[in-house]
Design a protein around this motif. Structure first.
Motif: not given
Ligand SMILES: [Zn+2]
Length: 241
Positions: A173-186
């Motif tokens: 089980x992976x806990x965290x996801x970071x998406x690059x190039x997303x329109x709504x970074x946080x």
């Protein structure tokens, strides 16, 4: 400019291994290179998983097309070493044809179960109309296949049962996801100190250093970092436990 905060990366608690999944060999250079360096510096073990060989671009006609995958792989292994990454996996799909198929998903699940990362970084599966090159169809396919692999396949022991039956790869089980190039970074990573080393990876493209710097400045402004800082931006998602 403040000199106090040379480093700013908020790594979620418990993250010791990270897996970066991209479509093409050089995708990490555009928006995640400084972040990878920051993770490595913080002691996180980073693995790259590259879905295609990048065999559709980047050369003149004098190069035999059949040689390109090997050239691109060698380039990426060398580039990864500059980032401090020695573990680079290639899935070998054809550049320009990537789809979030079950073959691609299974291959990503395999790497996830082998590497057992707590954090996965990949490309946004959603099209960014403001930055269309970020949304190359292969990028969205890599992001979609990775998202599907993350939930539920990698954590479900009965998904792609051949991985467990033939290769002994247990659910993870992976806990965290970071998406690059997303329109709504946080989630922003201060990459200022890594910029020169990172930009050296892209010296083969004219004006790219300036472009990367202006993106970095834009992201740092969005993150409300001090003037003069550079940042990379992600959509951070906490995956279900
Ligand atoms: Zn790409």
């Amino acid at each position: 400019m403040s000199s106090e905060s040379n480093e700013r990366i908020e790594i979620p608690e418990g993250v010791t291994r990270a897996l970066v999944v991209t479509a093409h060999p050089d995708d990490v250079d555009f928006g995640a290179g400084g972040t990878v360096m920051a993770l490595v510096k913080a002691g996180v073990q980073v693995t790259f998983c590259i879905c295609t060989d990048g065999d559709a671009g980047g050369f003149d006609d004098s190069t035999d097309r059949s040689e390109i995958p090997a050239i691109r792989r060698a380039e990426q292994v060398a580039a990864a070493a500059v980032y401090g990454v020695t573990d680079v996996r290639f899935l070998g799909y054809k550049d320009g044809y990537l789809e979030p198929s079950h073959d691609v998903q299974r291959d990503i699940v395999r790497v996830m179960r082998q590497v057992q990362p707590q954090l996965v970084i990949t490309q946004s599966p959603e099209r960014n109309w403001e930055r269309l090159p970020a949304s190359h169809p292969d990028h969205m396919a890599a992001g979609e296949a990775t998202s599907r692999a993350l939930y539920p396949a990698v954590r479900n022991p009965y998904a792609y049962p051949e991985l467990r039956d033939n290769e002994g790869l247990e659910a993870w089980t992976v806990n965290w996801l970071w998406l690059q190039g997303h329109t709504e970074p946080n989630h922003w990573v201060d990459t200022t100190e890594f910029f020169e080393a990172h930009a050296s990876q892209t010296s083969h493209m004219e004006n790219l250093e300036d472009m990367l710097r202006s993106w970095g400045e834009m992201q740092a402004a969005a993150a409300e970092f001090e003037t003069g800082r550079l940042a990379e931006a992600f959509r951070q998602i906490k995956l279900p436990d």
